[in-house]
Motif scaffolding. Structure first.
Motif, PDB file in Angstrom:
ATOM      1  N   LEU A 131      97.086  16.120  -2.605  1.00  0.00           N
ATOM      2  CA  LEU A 131      96.536  16.823  -1.447  1.00  0.00           C
ATOM      3  C   LEU A 131      95.808  18.050  -1.955  1.00  0.00           C
ATOM      4  N   VAL A 132      94.537  18.172  -1.592  1.00  0.00           N
ATOM      5  CA  VAL A 132      93.720  19.286  -2.050  1.00  0.00           C
ATOM      6  C   VAL A 132      93.182  20.032  -0.834  1.00  0.00           C
ATOM      7  N   HIS A 133      93.102  21.348  -0.963  1.00  0.00           N
ATOM      8  CA  HIS A 133      92.551  22.201   0.081  1.00  0.00           C
ATOM      9  C   HIS A 133      91.215  22.747  -0.421  1.00  0.00           C
ATOM     10  N   PRO A 179      86.822  16.856 -12.338  1.00  0.00           N
ATOM     11  CA  PRO A 179      88.067  16.097 -12.505  1.00  0.00           C
ATOM     12  C   PRO A 179      89.316  16.913 -12.218  1.00  0.00           C
ATOM     13  N   SER A 180      89.173  18.220 -12.049  1.00  0.00           N
ATOM     14  CA  SER A 180      90.320  19.078 -11.769  1.00  0.00           C
ATOM     15  C   SER A 180      89.831  20.303 -11.015  1.00  0.00           C
ATOM     16  N   LEU A 181      90.697  20.859 -10.169  1.00  0.00           N
ATOM     17  CA  LEU A 181      90.373  22.068  -9.407  1.00  0.00           C
ATOM     18  C   LEU A 181      91.225  23.255  -9.822  1.00  0.00           C
ATOM     19  N   ASP A 182      91.912  23.168 -10.940  1.00  0.00           N
ATOM     20  CA  ASP A 182      92.738  24.278 -11.406  1.00  0.00           C
ATOM     21  C   ASP A 182      91.863  25.490 -11.710  1.00  0.00           C
ATOM     22  N   GLY A 183      92.153  26.590 -11.040  1.00  0.00           N
ATOM     23  CA  GLY A 183      91.395  27.811 -11.256  1.00  0.00           C
ATOM     24  C   GLY A 183      90.054  27.849 -10.574  1.00  0.00           C
ATOM     25  N   ASP A 190      86.424  26.960  -5.353  1.00  0.00           N
ATOM     26  CA  ASP A 190      86.015  26.052  -4.287  1.00  0.00           C
ATOM     27  C   ASP A 190      87.193  25.351  -3.631  1.00  0.00           C
ATOM     28  N   GLY A 191      88.351  25.356  -4.268  1.00  0.00           N
ATOM     29  CA  GLY A 191      89.508  24.690  -3.697  1.00  0.00           C
ATOM     30  C   GLY A 191      90.662  24.683  -4.665  1.00  0.00           C
ATOM     31  N   SER A 192      91.768  24.133  -4.227  1.00  0.00           N
ATOM     32  CA  SER A 192      92.971  24.088  -5.063  1.00  0.00           C
ATOM     33  C   SER A 192      93.800  22.872  -4.664  1.00  0.00           C
TER      34      SER A 192
END
Length: 816
Positions: free
Chosen positions: A388-390, A403-407, A410-412
């Motif tokens: 689940l991503v916000h 491929p990843s939203l860490d840091g 734009d989202g987490s």
């Protein structure tokens, strides 16, 4: 009569069929002479459609395989009638062998596109990376984990229209080596290839479903040739025009071509006609990271490029769904290849479209929640995960560009669970439990963001047990809409889905399948590209956009984690699927991809006494889970703690975590979550340490440990990391090629450094590096030094051969 007699005397005995065919050809010969306007159908080129003006909409080809093999265009326009009809007929007859020769030449160059080491030139030696199944580079369309060429059939590239507008002096506001600012008229569009930053200065444009208004915000766009190219369209403007600035960006993602053939020839090549117009006055070597394309013929690499368009039914459905605002909770499902990911991406960007900038500096604070239930083709995470991503900002680019939203700003990622496979059918109960837990996290997220809509992307697993899971989720998740992406049914899928939607009082919207995303990589190749991008991407604290590093994983500093002793950092190692002998754990773990899972409770393993999650019948049973009422009847964790379920291997002392009867019971999603993936580079038995290469930040792991969570490594059934094994070799070859180009440039310019012995010494060092990279374990490299090595025989002699088991019982086990 004389000619007839001569033929009868010299003719040899033939069959009745051959004689009849000869008589037909002889009878048709005078007709052709009398009517030169009628050409033979064998050599007649396909008719060309009437040329459309730039103001008219460009027709979208039907979504079929024929679109990927375009017909050869006629060399003459149909509306032109030459005066000499006889010359025209002779030209048509001579056209057939010329066209076949051209197709052959294109086929030979096309078969080596992925193998080429750069975007414009080919390399001397042919290297084919082969997966454990033994399939080579020449079969890209197959769903195998090998490095393959973009097409198996030699075809001619069609001149396909891309942009509706052409740049001129009046439409170019300013331009230099890095920037290009243009004016786009209303209802006109522009297509670019490459990666760039876009800034809307005046007017309103649409881009991949998002409406971008004038603001100070700059958006990063990735437009590789692996997917259909995004279309930039002006939908409103000042005095009928929108003013947009495009800027080159240097994220480093193009450097991944030095590590994998799959990343070669996917960005812009040489400057196009429009680029040369906008670069007047600049240095001859000036080149941006993007190129303006009017048609696919402008591409110097002659690739099959297509624009990304949507049908009117899709657009109207997106507008209708977005009107629900924060009440929207939609499940998007359908067969494989029906366009679910494309529709979800467009709907997501449309909901995240920023409002016009006002005095209050308004921004979309609630964002959009995206629940991705497709572990085979995830959008914002590596394969094998549901999450689940916000999101708070639209995203422009294929999955391997994020491929990843860490840091990320734009989202987490709110929460993620490791399924351990590319399909949920391996363990449907665990899959449903993970989906239910993520839905509970979304309800908790709504406490802070009450106007946050939800988009659920369901995989193409829609038949059999997958249909039961889909109908169960429709009845249980409290949705507002269900979208099915196929008008062709089948009825055995649509009827149960419609019945479940009727019981849940949810409208069911059926849309036509539209695989608009023109993809020239197979599913396995896209997964490899996404995994490689995941491990090489980083987000520095002082930079808002991600960066990619071209250093091979073998040269990066790993994490040293103790798996035994007083400094033990991990609680155990779990292998999903069938139980293995503890003696084989070292072989299964070494060189594999594992999930780093944070365990929130010592009783985190699902027990064996819990009832089934899904009922096998058509009606609900007592074992079904009703998330709308309570979650107390979920299968509970077993009574055995993790410590009591660990078996130490006799030789390496590895903590093997296994609970179950024949197959491993997974971790309970309610009390565990995935932090990311890691590559086990080696198992040091002497020091009792694991060398892990992972993009997970140290702060993330420390945060989990400070909360009292334990760390468990989970080995799933994912694809072998063949891309990681071959990185050193491709990197060495790329360095040797750059050195060779430098030496040739110095020699051409008659530089004194070209006569220096330093270049020869460096050349020898690079060759030694290539030799060392060829002698790594699990891999055999056979090189062919011939320049003319594109034939199939030579490709068969140049193979990467993997000798490592993926996991016991896998299909690749036979390649020991």
């Amino acid at each position: 009569m004389k000619r007839k007699a001569e033929k009868s005397q010299s003719a040899a005995p033939v069959s009745a069929f051959a004689a009849r065919k000869a008589r037909q050809q002889q009878a048709q010969a005078p007709a052709v002479a009398e009517k030169p306007n009628v050409a033979e159908p064998v050599v007649e080129p396909p008719p060309k459609r009437a040329r459309r003006s730039l103001e008219q909409p460009i027709p979208v080809p039907p979504p079929s395989e024929e679109n990927q093999v375009p017909l050869r265009r006629s060399s003459r326009r149909t509306e032109q009638k030459p005066q000499n009809e006889k010359a025209t007929q002779e030209a048509r007859v001579d056209q057939a062998p010329k066209a076949s020769q051209q197709v052959t030449e294109r086929g030979s160059s096309r078969a080596s596109e992925v193998q080429a080491p750069s975007d414009e030139e080919s390399e001397e030696q042919d290297v084919v990376v082969n997966g454990s199944n033994g399939v080579g580079l020449e079969a890209l369309e197959g769903d195998v984990d090998g490095y393959e060429s973009p097409a198996d059939t030699p075809v001619q590239v069609q001149d396909f229209p891309l942009s509706k507008t052409r740049l001129n002096k009046s439409s170019i506001v300013y331009s230099d080596e890095h920037r290009l600012c243009v004016r786009i008229r209303e209802k006109m569009s522009l297509v670019m290839l490459g990666h760039y930053d876009v800034w809307v200065k005046r007017g309103v444009i649409s881009l991949m479903g998002a409406k971008l208004h004038p603001s100070s915000r700059v958006y990063r766009v990735y437009a590789p040739s692996t997917h259909s190219l995004p279309v930039i369209k002006c939908i409103a403007g000042v005095n009928g025009e929108a003013e947009v600035e495009f800027k080159s960006c240097h994220s480093g993602i193009y450097r991944l071509k030095d590590l994998s053939p799959l990343y070669q020839r996917i960005w812009n090549g040489k400057n196009t006609t429009a680029d040369k117009l906008t670069l007047k006055g600049a240095s001859p070597s000036a080149k941006r990271t993007f190129s303006v394309l009017y048609t696919s013929a402008d591409d110097s690499l002659k690739r099959h490029l297509r624009p990304l368009h949507l049908e009117k039914q899709w657009s109207s459905a997106i507008k209708s769904l977005s009107q629900r605002g924060g009440r929207l909770k939609t499940l998007i499902c359908g067969p494989k290849g029906s366009g679910k990911s494309t529709f979800s991406r467009y709907l997501l960007n449309h909901l995240l479209s920023p409002a016009p900038q006002t005095e209050t500096n308004y921004c979309n604070t609630d964002g959009v929640a995206f629940l991705d239930l497709d572990p085979g083709q995830p959008e914002f995470a590596p394969m094998g995960q549901v999450y689940l991503v916000h999101l708070r900002s639209p995203v422009f680019g294929p999955p391997f560009t994020h491929p990843s939203l860490d840091g990320s700003r734009d989202g987490s990622i709110v929460r993620a669970h490791h399924i351990g496979a590319t399909s949920p059918k391996e363990d449907s109960d665990h899959y449903v439990l993970a989906a239910m837990d993520l839905m509970e996290r979304y309800r908790a997220l709504q406490a802070s963001y009450p106007q946050c809509p939800l988009i659920i992307n369901y995989p193409g697993w829609i038949f059999g047990l997958g249909l039961e899971v889909a109908t169960y989720l429709v009845r249980s998740l409290g949705l507002s809409d269900v979208v099915y992406m196929s008008e062709k049914g089948p009825a055995e899928v649509v009827e149960p889905l419609g019945q479940a939607a009727y019981q849940a009082k949810v409208p069911l919207t059926i849309l036509p399948s539209q695989p608009t995303d023109f993809v020239n990589r197979s599913s396995a190749q896209l997964r490899s590209m996404q995994m490689q991008s995941y491990f090489h991407m980083s987000r520095p604290s002082n930079i808002t956009t991600p960066l990619w590093l071209e250093k091979p994983l073998s040269r990066t500093n790993p994490f040293h984690v103790h798996y035994s002793g007083p400094k033990q950092g991990i609680q155990g190692v779990m292998v999903m699927g069938t139980q293995i002998n503890p003696d084989l754990l070292h072989e299964v773990l070494d060189g594999s991809i594992v999930a780093v899972v944070a365990v929130e409770s010592p009783n985190a393993i699902l027990g064996q006494n819990a009832g089934p999650v899904l009922s096998t019948g058509e009606t609900d049973s007592d074992h079904d889970i009703n998330m709308g009422d309570s979650t107390d009847n979920l299968p509970s964790a077993g009574s055995s703690t993790i410590e009591s379920s660990i078996t130490r291997t006799p030789k390496e002392d590895l903590p093997y975590l296994f609970v179950g009867s024949g197959s491993s019971n997974p971790l309970d999603p309610k009390v565990s979550h995935c932090l990311g993936l890691a590559l086990v580079r080696s198992v040091n038995v002497a020091s009792r340490q694991l060398e892990l290469v992972t993009p997970i930040t140290g702060s993330t792991i420390r945060g989990a440990l400070e909360q009292g969570h334990g760390i468990v490594l989970v080995r799933g059934l994912l694809d072998n990391p063949n891309w990681a094994i071959s990185e050193d070799y491709h990197s060495a070859r790329a360095a040797e090629k750059r050195h060779r180009e430098l030496a040739e440039k110095l020699k051409k310019n008659k530089d004194p450094a070209a006569e220096d012995g330093t270049l020869d010494a460096e050349k020898q060092m690079l060759r030694d590096r290539i030799r060392r990279a060829s002698n790594v374990p699990w891999m055999t490299v056979v090189e062919d030094n011939s320049r003319r090595h594109r034939e199939a025989v030579q490709r068969e002699k140049s193979l990467w051969k993997l000798r490592k088991k993926a996991y016991p019982g896998s299909d690749s086990e036979g390649d020991w």
